[in-house]
Write an enzyme that holds these catalytic residues in place. Structure first.
Site, PDB file in Angstrom:
ATOM      1  N   CYS A  65      37.027  34.677  46.364  1.00 15.37           N
ATOM      2  CA  CYS A  65      38.171  34.716  45.443  1.00 15.37           C
ATOM      3  C   CYS A  65      38.442  36.184  45.108  1.00 15.37           C
ATOM      4  CB  CYS A  65      37.887  33.880  44.185  1.00 15.37           C
ATOM      5  SG  CYS A  65      36.579  34.562  43.148  1.00 15.37           S
ATOM      6  N   ARG A  66      39.030  36.428  43.972  1.00 18.11           N
ATOM      7  CA  ARG A  66      39.362  37.798  43.578  1.00 18.11           C
ATOM      8  C   ARG A  66      38.113  38.599  43.219  1.00 18.11           C
ATOM      9  NH1 ARG A  66      40.361  40.073  38.563  1.00 18.11           N
ATOM     10  NH2 ARG A  66      41.573  41.983  38.622  1.00 18.11           N
TER      11      ARG A  66
END
Length: 101
Positions: A65-66
């Site tokens: 993810c981020r």
């Protein structure tokens, strides 16, 4: 859930390994920058609508993810659904872009 570093993942990608990689960010984040993972937003995993991942239950599944938070949550959920080899990308795309480019 285990973890994998950006450096380890990059080395495996560069070596041409066939990897099962999942991006649990939102579509606009995936469109901005991704490393080739299949987009399955965390919300789909939370509501157990990620049927497209079922074929990977007994295979290594690398999740990103981020920053590593959402992918960590996704790994925990997938583990409870019977996935046996989930790996969270430490630091997510923020770390990847900072260290790998």
């Amino acid at each position: 859930m285990q973890t994998i570093t950006a450096e380890e993942l990059k080395a495996r990608l560069d070596a041409g390994e066939k990897l099962n990689i999942v991006d649990v960010r939102e579509p606009h984040e995936h469109a901005d920058f991704n490393i080739g993972g299949t987009l399955v937003p965390l919300g789909k995993i939370q509501t157990m609508q990620a049927d497209e991942l079922d074929e990977f239950k007994d295979q290594e599944l690398i999740v990103y993810c981020r920053s590593g938070n959402r992918s960590g949550q996704a790994c925990l959920i997938l583990d409870t659904l019977g996935f046996t080899n989930t790996k969270n990308l430490v630091g997510g795309m923020l770390y990847w872009q900072e260290k790998i480019g």
